[in-house]
Scaffold this motif. Structure first.
Motif, PDB file in Angstrom:
ATOM      1  N   LEU A 280       1.782  -5.301  -4.627  1.00 37.50           N
ATOM      2  CA  LEU A 280       1.422  -4.041  -5.274  1.00 37.50           C
ATOM      3  C   LEU A 280       1.029  -2.986  -4.240  1.00 37.50           C
ATOM      4  O   LEU A 280       1.451  -1.820  -4.325  1.00 37.50           O
ATOM      5  N   ALA A 281       0.230  -3.389  -3.257  1.00 41.71           N
ATOM      6  CA  ALA A 281      -0.221  -2.437  -2.231  1.00 41.71           C
ATOM      7  C   ALA A 281       0.957  -1.877  -1.447  1.00 41.71           C
ATOM      8  O   ALA A 281       1.016  -0.669  -1.160  1.00 41.71           O
ATOM      9  N   ARG A 282       1.911  -2.732  -1.104  1.00 42.07           N
ATOM     10  CA  ARG A 282       3.073  -2.271  -0.350  1.00 42.07           C
ATOM     11  C   ARG A 282       3.923  -1.281  -1.149  1.00 42.07           C
ATOM     12  O   ARG A 282       4.573  -0.409  -0.570  1.00 42.07           O
ATOM     13  N   LEU A 283       3.933  -1.423  -2.462  1.00 40.69           N
ATOM     14  CA  LEU A 283       4.696  -0.499  -3.291  1.00 40.69           C
ATOM     15  C   LEU A 283       4.114   0.916  -3.270  1.00 40.69           C
ATOM     16  O   LEU A 283       4.843   1.892  -3.416  1.00 40.69           O
ATOM     17  N   VAL A 284       2.810   1.016  -3.075  1.00 46.15           N
ATOM     18  CA  VAL A 284       2.117   2.290  -3.262  1.00 46.15           C
ATOM     19  C   VAL A 284       1.727   2.962  -1.953  1.00 46.15           C
ATOM     20  O   VAL A 284       1.904   4.181  -1.785  1.00 46.15           O
ATOM     21  N   THR A 285       1.206   2.187  -1.006  1.00 45.75           N
ATOM     22  CA  THR A 285       0.520   2.808   0.137  1.00 45.75           C
ATOM     23  C   THR A 285       1.466   3.430   1.155  1.00 45.75           C
ATOM     24  O   THR A 285       1.052   4.297   1.925  1.00 45.75           O
ATOM     25  N   GLY A 286       2.732   3.010   1.180  1.00 35.36           N
ATOM     26  CA  GLY A 286       3.663   3.594   2.142  1.00 35.36           C
ATOM     27  C   GLY A 286       3.840   5.084   1.943  1.00 35.36           C
ATOM     28  O   GLY A 286       3.854   5.860   2.903  1.00 35.36           O
ATOM     29  N   PRO A 300      -9.441   2.944   3.435  1.00 33.73           N
ATOM     30  CA  PRO A 300      -9.656   2.331   2.111  1.00 33.73           C
ATOM     31  C   PRO A 300      -9.270   0.859   2.079  1.00 33.73           C
ATOM     32  O   PRO A 300      -9.965   0.045   1.448  1.00 33.73           O
ATOM     33  N   GLY A 301      -8.176   0.503   2.770  1.00 30.50           N
ATOM     34  CA  GLY A 301      -7.778  -0.903   2.808  1.00 30.50           C
ATOM     35  C   GLY A 301      -8.839  -1.768   3.458  1.00 30.50           C
ATOM     36  O   GLY A 301      -9.130  -2.877   2.983  1.00 30.50           O
ATOM     37  N   GLY A 333      -2.623  -6.010   2.326  1.00 21.82           N
ATOM     38  CA  GLY A 333      -1.335  -5.413   1.985  1.00 21.82           C
ATOM     39  C   GLY A 333      -1.254  -3.943   2.330  1.00 21.82           C
ATOM     40  O   GLY A 333      -0.162  -3.413   2.569  1.00 21.82           O
ATOM     41  N   SER A 334      -2.387  -3.279   2.355  1.00 19.06           N
ATOM     42  CA  SER A 334      -2.436  -1.870   2.767  1.00 19.06           C
ATOM     43  C   SER A 334      -2.501  -1.733   4.287  1.00 19.06           C
ATOM     44  O   SER A 334      -1.801  -0.913   4.889  1.00 19.06           O
TER      45      SER A 334
END
Length: 417
Positions: A280-286, A300-301, A333-334
């Motif tokens: 989930l983190a990889r989907l958003v943070t990029g 934040p991560g 993940g972030s």
């Protein structure tokens, strides 16, 4: 003010991308989902699947021919040592073979090693095969990161690096379970055949990716002395990745033992929840990285990871255990792709391979060293205590990074890589 803000967010390169996008929002995005990117992402996931199938099963294979606990630890740990060592020869490998061919050789070595486990029926042979596997994996992981960072558009590098790891993240959760099922149902011979086949498929998908011709050339910037072993510009991100690795090593090595200590059943759910949140983190943070800069992802991560580790240091119920897993997954993940992308943006294109080698070596050293040191501490004060120590490592991470950002903002950086 924009220049200062750019430095605060991680460097002028990132600032330029953000300002250009805001000044001209009508500019069409450069393509990310090219054939080469998609095929390499699939190939990387296939390579990772062969590796993760063996993590829970190879110790059983070694124990089956009489290997002791100490010998199992030595054989499994030798993988990291050989992967770290081979990365010091990244420049030489590229100059001899070119980036693409060096990657293909790494995959072939992994394939030979995995197939060779079937015949490695004593400690000496298993140790030699595991070292060979580490060599191939060290080459392949470094070259995947380098080549993908070359073909991803600079304005979308954070997004692209996050997406690139999604397949391997998914298989990190699925492949160990598949490996155990194959062993239980068909035995080790079929396991090694299936794992080796995944490496064959990784080779095929890489060959079919149609990478740019420039990546096949024998070109890489070389520097005298330590410049051939370590990328100076990547030292500070590497220090941060080492600290992150310490925390990862503590979780991967001891979380199942912690579950037993605090009487939490089904510790496997920790990894399922954690992996889902990494995904989930990889989907958003990029995208956040590309639009705002690395600090908006890394800090934040790190805070979320700190919360997860603190929960583990006090955990007493299954619900808290799963909340810790969610925080751990979102945090790592972030942080991992953001640190790697930030490091890539700090170096020139011809130095990306040695920068990636520096980054991965620091991370692996942190994972291995953290497991050793935290294991000693666990023997003295229990498993919960090591997560308190790990949380303090995250505090050091945050403090160092904020100091770096502040000094970059005011132009007096003594920590500038």
């Amino acid at each position: 003010m924009k220049e200062h803000c750019g430095y605060w967010l991680g460097g002028p390169r990132e600032a330029e991308v953000v300002n250009i996008d805001r000044m001209n929002p009508a500019v069409v995005k450069e393509p990310l989902w090219t054939r080469a990117f998609i095929y390499l992402a699939v190939s990387n996931a296939l390579l990772a699947s062969g590796f993760h199938m063996l993590i829970p099963t190879l110790p059983l294979f070694i124990a089956g021919f009489g290997g002791t606990d100490a010998q199992i630890g030595l054989i499994m740990g030798s993988f990291t040592f050989s992967a770290v060592l081979i990365r010091f020869y990244t420049v030489q490998g590229i100059n001899r073979l070119g980036k693409t061919n060096f990657l293909l050789w790494g995959i072939v070595i992994c394939m030979i090693a995995i197939a060779g486990y079937y015949w490695a029926t004593n400690v000496a042979l298993s140790l030699s095969t595991r070292i060979l596997h580490g060599v191939g994996f060290g080459i392949a992981t470094t070259m995947y990161a380098t080549i993908v960072s070359d073909i991803i558009p600079g304005s979308r590098r954070g997004e692209g690096m996050g997406y690139f790891g999604l397949g391997s993240t998914l298989l990190m959760a699925l492949a160990p379970a598949i490996g155990v099922w194959v062993v239980d149902s068909y035995g080790f011979a079929v396991l090694f055949a299936v794992a080796a086949a995944s490496q064959v498929l990784a080779f095929v998908w890489t060959q079919a990716s149609r990478m740019p011709a420039a990546l096949v050339s024998h070109a890489e910037a070389g520097s005298p002395g330590m410049g051939r072993l370590i990328e100076r510009q990547a030292i500070f991100p590497a220090v941060l990745s080492l600290l992150l690795g310490i925390c990862i090593g503590g979780v991967l090595s001891f979380v199942t033992l912690l579950a037993r200590e605090v009487h939490v059943a089904n510790a496997g759910y920790f990894f399922l929840v954690a992996t889902s949140n990494v995904f989930l983190a990889r989907l958003v943070t990029g995208r956040i990285f590309d639009q705002k800069g690395p600090a908006w992802v890394i800090i934040p991560g790190a805070v979320v990871l700190f919360l997860g580790l603190m929960i583990l240091s006090k955990v007493s119920s299954p619900d808290a255990f799963l909340w810790a897993a969610a925080c751990y997954g979102l945090g790592t993940g972030s942080m991992f792709p953001a640190l790697q992308t930030w490091m890539i943006n700090m170096v020139t294109p011809e130095r990306r391979s040695i920068a990636n080698a520096t980054f991965f070596n620091a991370l692996d050293t942190g994972v291995g060293g953290g497991a050793i040191v935290l294991g000693i501490l666990a023997g003295q004060s229990g498993y919960q205590s090591i997560y308190f120590y790990s949380a303090n490592v995250v505090v050091c991470f945050i403090v160092l990074y904020i100091l770096y950002l502040v000094r970059q903002t005011y132009g007096r950086s003594t920590l500038k890589p």
